[in-house]
Write a protein that holds these residues in place. Structure first.
Motif, PDB file in Angstrom:
ATOM      1  N   SER A  40       2.130  12.692 -17.168  1.00 21.24           N
ATOM      2  CA  SER A  40       0.573  11.828 -17.388  1.00 21.24           C
ATOM      3  C   SER A  40       0.778  12.923 -15.524  1.00 21.24           C
ATOM      4  CB  SER A  40       0.315  10.914 -17.449  1.00 21.24           C
ATOM      5  OG  SER A  40       0.116  11.029 -19.025  1.00 21.24           O
ATOM      6  N   TYR A  41      -0.501  12.757 -15.342  1.00 24.50           N
ATOM      7  CA  TYR A  41      -0.832  12.771 -14.101  1.00 24.50           C
ATOM      8  C   TYR A  41      -2.582  12.727 -13.719  1.00 24.50           C
ATOM      9  CZ  TYR A  41      -1.972  18.538 -14.775  1.00 24.50           C
ATOM     10  OH  TYR A  41      -2.694  18.774 -15.575  1.00 24.50           O
ATOM     11  N   ALA A  42      -3.361  13.149 -12.069  1.00 23.98           N
ATOM     12  CA  ALA A  42      -4.672  12.830 -12.543  1.00 23.98           C
ATOM     13  C   ALA A  42      -4.602  13.620 -11.039  1.00 23.98           C
ATOM     14  CB  ALA A  42      -4.964  11.239 -11.882  1.00 23.98           C
ATOM     15  N   ILE A  43      -6.265  14.411 -11.884  1.00 23.51           N
ATOM     16  CA  ILE A  43      -6.440  15.676 -10.301  1.00 23.51           C
ATOM     17  C   ILE A  43      -7.981  15.413  -9.695  1.00 23.51           C
ATOM     18  CG2 ILE A  43      -7.784  18.276  -9.974  1.00 23.51           C
ATOM     19  CD1 ILE A  43      -5.769  19.014 -12.057  1.00 23.51           C
ATOM     20  N   ALA A  44      -7.994  14.949  -8.682  1.00 16.54           N
ATOM     21  CA  ALA A  44      -9.046  14.519  -7.911  1.00 16.54           C
ATOM     22  C   ALA A  44      -9.643  14.931  -6.880  1.00 16.54           C
ATOM     23  CB  ALA A  44      -8.889  12.975  -7.752  1.00 16.54           C
ATOM     24  N   ASP A  45     -11.164  14.936  -7.073  1.00 17.75           N
ATOM     25  CA  ASP A  45     -11.313  15.873  -5.937  1.00 17.75           C
ATOM     26  C   ASP A  45     -11.179  15.240  -4.541  1.00 17.75           C
ATOM     27  OD1 ASP A  45     -12.651  17.526  -7.708  1.00 17.75           O
ATOM     28  OD2 ASP A  45     -14.554  16.434  -8.010  1.00 17.75           O
ATOM     29  N   ASN A  46     -11.768  14.099  -4.547  1.00 20.77           N
ATOM     30  CA  ASN A  46     -11.407  13.623  -3.254  1.00 20.77           C
ATOM     31  C   ASN A  46     -11.363  12.117  -2.790  1.00 20.77           C
ATOM     32  OD1 ASN A  46     -14.432  12.601  -3.705  1.00 20.77           O
ATOM     33  ND2 ASN A  46     -15.058  13.850  -2.345  1.00 20.77           N
ATOM     34  N   TRP A  47     -11.461  11.511  -4.601  1.00 17.36           N
ATOM     35  CA  TRP A  47     -11.619   9.822  -4.982  1.00 17.36           C
ATOM     36  C   TRP A  47     -12.508   8.744  -4.107  1.00 17.36           C
ATOM     37  CZ3 TRP A  47      -8.179   8.591  -8.531  1.00 17.36           C
ATOM     38  CH2 TRP A  47      -6.949   8.750  -8.830  1.00 17.36           C
ATOM     39  N   LYS A  48     -13.724   9.708  -3.876  1.00 19.92           N
ATOM     40  CA  LYS A  48     -15.129   9.295  -3.414  1.00 19.92           C
ATOM     41  C   LYS A  48     -15.616   8.566  -4.811  1.00 19.92           C
ATOM     42  CE  LYS A  48     -15.003  10.838   1.232  1.00 19.92           C
ATOM     43  NZ  LYS A  48     -13.840  10.326   1.533  1.00 19.92           N
ATOM     44  N   GLU A  49     -16.429   7.712  -4.156  1.00 21.19           N
ATOM     45  CA  GLU A  49     -17.207   7.655  -5.329  1.00 21.19           C
ATOM     46  C   GLU A  49     -18.358   8.661  -5.815  1.00 21.19           C
ATOM     47  OE1 GLU A  49     -20.004   3.746  -4.336  1.00 21.19           O
ATOM     48  OE2 GLU A  49     -18.082   2.772  -3.896  1.00 21.19           O
ATOM     49  N   GLY A  50     -18.753   8.880  -7.362  1.00 22.26           N
ATOM     50  CA  GLY A  50     -19.655   9.191  -7.655  1.00 22.26           C
ATOM     51  C   GLY A  50     -18.676  11.352  -7.529  1.00 22.26           C
ATOM     52  N   SER A  51     -18.091  11.201  -7.623  1.00 24.94           N
ATOM     53  CA  SER A  51     -16.479  12.042  -7.375  1.00 24.94           C
ATOM     54  C   SER A  51     -16.177  12.218  -9.027  1.00 24.94           C
ATOM     55  CB  SER A  51     -15.213  12.411  -6.553  1.00 24.94           C
ATOM     56  OG  SER A  51     -14.492  11.423  -6.576  1.00 24.94           O
ATOM     57  N   LYS A  52     -15.302  13.208  -9.552  1.00 24.29           N
ATOM     58  CA  LYS A  52     -14.894  12.958 -10.567  1.00 24.29           C
ATOM     59  C   LYS A  52     -13.133  13.390 -10.426  1.00 24.29           C
ATOM     60  CE  LYS A  52     -17.520  15.662 -13.402  1.00 24.29           C
ATOM     61  NZ  LYS A  52     -17.867  17.182 -14.555  1.00 24.29           N
ATOM     62  N   VAL A  53     -12.351  12.736 -11.884  1.00 19.61           N
ATOM     63  CA  VAL A  53     -11.394  12.763 -12.704  1.00 19.61           C
ATOM     64  C   VAL A  53     -11.006  13.662 -13.500  1.00 19.61           C
ATOM     65  CG1 VAL A  53      -9.456  11.040 -11.754  1.00 19.61           C
ATOM     66  CG2 VAL A  53     -11.337  10.453 -10.024  1.00 19.61           C
ATOM     67  N   LEU A  54      -9.839  14.067 -13.501  1.00 25.56           N
ATOM     68  CA  LEU A  54      -9.515  14.199 -15.006  1.00 25.56           C
ATOM     69  C   LEU A  54      -8.034  14.389 -14.791  1.00 25.56           C
ATOM     70  CD1 LEU A  54     -10.391  17.710 -14.313  1.00 25.56           C
ATOM     71  CD2 LEU A  54     -12.067  16.336 -15.225  1.00 25.56           C
ATOM     72  N   PHE A  55      -7.824  12.741 -16.139  1.00 24.11           N
ATOM     73  CA  PHE A  55      -6.667  12.319 -16.090  1.00 24.11           C
ATOM     74  C   PHE A  55      -5.741  13.482 -17.645  1.00 24.11           C
ATOM     75  CE2 PHE A  55      -8.990   8.229 -14.677  1.00 24.11           C
ATOM     76  CZ  PHE A  55      -8.162   8.894 -13.817  1.00 24.11           C
ATOM     77  N   LEU A  56      -4.253  14.045 -17.140  1.00 22.46           N
ATOM     78  CA  LEU A  56      -3.943  14.785 -18.037  1.00 22.46           C
ATOM     79  C   LEU A  56      -2.862  14.827 -18.178  1.00 22.46           C
ATOM     80  CD1 LEU A  56      -6.012  17.493 -16.054  1.00 22.46           C
ATOM     81  CD2 LEU A  56      -6.553  16.891 -17.868  1.00 22.46           C
ATOM     82  N   SER A  57      -2.321  15.556 -19.276  1.00 28.34           N
ATOM     83  CA  SER A  57      -0.811  15.247 -20.147  1.00 28.34           C
ATOM     84  C   SER A  57      -0.901  16.783 -19.400  1.00 28.34           C
ATOM     85  CB  SER A  57      -0.502  15.199 -21.156  1.00 28.34           C
ATOM     86  OG  SER A  57      -1.522  15.833 -22.051  1.00 28.34           O
ATOM     87  N   PRO A  58       0.649  16.934 -19.530  1.00 25.34           N
ATOM     88  CA  PRO A  58       1.492  18.480 -19.683  1.00 25.34           C
ATOM     89  C   PRO A  58       0.599  19.686 -19.595  1.00 25.34           C
ATOM     90  CG  PRO A  58       3.484  16.844 -19.572  1.00 25.34           C
ATOM     91  CD  PRO A  58       1.486  16.374 -20.337  1.00 25.34           C
ATOM     92  N   ASP A  59       0.312  19.168 -21.323  1.00 29.10           N
ATOM     93  CA  ASP A  59      -1.036  20.942 -21.533  1.00 29.10           C
ATOM     94  C   ASP A  59      -1.984  20.876 -21.305  1.00 29.10           C
ATOM     95  OD1 ASP A  59      -1.893  18.505 -22.675  1.00 29.10           O
ATOM     96  OD2 ASP A  59      -1.402  19.183 -24.943  1.00 29.10           O
ATOM     97  N   GLN A  60      -2.057  20.109 -19.795  1.00 26.68           N
ATOM     98  CA  GLN A  60      -3.638  19.962 -19.183  1.00 26.68           C
ATOM     99  C   GLN A  60      -5.061  19.502 -20.675  1.00 26.68           C
ATOM    100  OE1 GLN A  60      -3.960  23.835 -18.256  1.00 26.68           O
ATOM    101  NE2 GLN A  60      -4.070  22.997 -16.043  1.00 26.68           N
ATOM    102  N   SER A  61      -4.370  18.844 -21.240  1.00 24.73           N
ATOM    103  CA  SER A  61      -4.931  17.905 -22.010  1.00 24.73           C
ATOM    104  C   SER A  61      -5.664  16.541 -21.217  1.00 24.73           C
ATOM    105  CB  SER A  61      -5.179  17.776 -23.881  1.00 24.73           C
ATOM    106  OG  SER A  61      -4.217  17.038 -23.606  1.00 24.73           O
TER     107      SER A  61
END
Length: 147
Positions: A40-61
């Protein structure tokens, strides 16, 4: 389907900054999040309020969430919105509607001779047992990453 709010906490003898880094630094996040799903991993734009985060498994789901509140070294609140498939955000379907809007809160407070990391998370009935047994293992990993 209703969401159930679970709460977990652990005492950690470390500075708040160190604990916060153990939570959100990419390598240590991958380490503790692996107890839920290996890789598992996370992709975040900038970790700031109002931004988006994707919490993903290795297959990008996984899921995508928005950061509702972020006070570094103190609290971060995620609102989970919908599913991600092959790295792409999906429209909210009937299944996602059952949990869309679920909240996940990480907060640090000062204890006697330690800092207390508390996590509150909204969970569907079907995931209660898994989260109840798995989240404490994740907290132990975070604590170990602070020593």
């Amino acid at each position: 389907m209703k969401l159930n709010r679970l709460q977990f906490s652990i005492d950690i003898k470390a500075e708040k900054t160190k604990i916060w880094n153990a939570l959100w630094d990419d390598n240590s996040y991958r380490d503790w999040a692996s107890v839920f799903f290996e890789g598992s991993y996370a992709i975040a734009d900038n970790w700031k309020e109002g931004s988006k985060v994707l919490f993903l498994s290795p297959d990008q789901s996984g899921i995508y969430s928005s950061i509702e509140t972020h006070i570094p070294n103190k609290t971060i609140i995620f609102k989970h919105i919908g599913k991600v498939l092959k790295g792409k955000e999906q429209p909210i379907d009937d299944e996602a509607r059952t949990w869309s809007g679920a909240i996940e809160i990480y907060s640090l407070t000062e204890g006697k001779d330690c800092n207390i990391l508390t996590v509150e998370i909204d969970v569907l009935e079907e995931h209660l047992d898994f989260m109840t047994t798995t989240f404490p293992k994740a907290l132990e990993k975070i604590k170990n990453n602070c020593s």
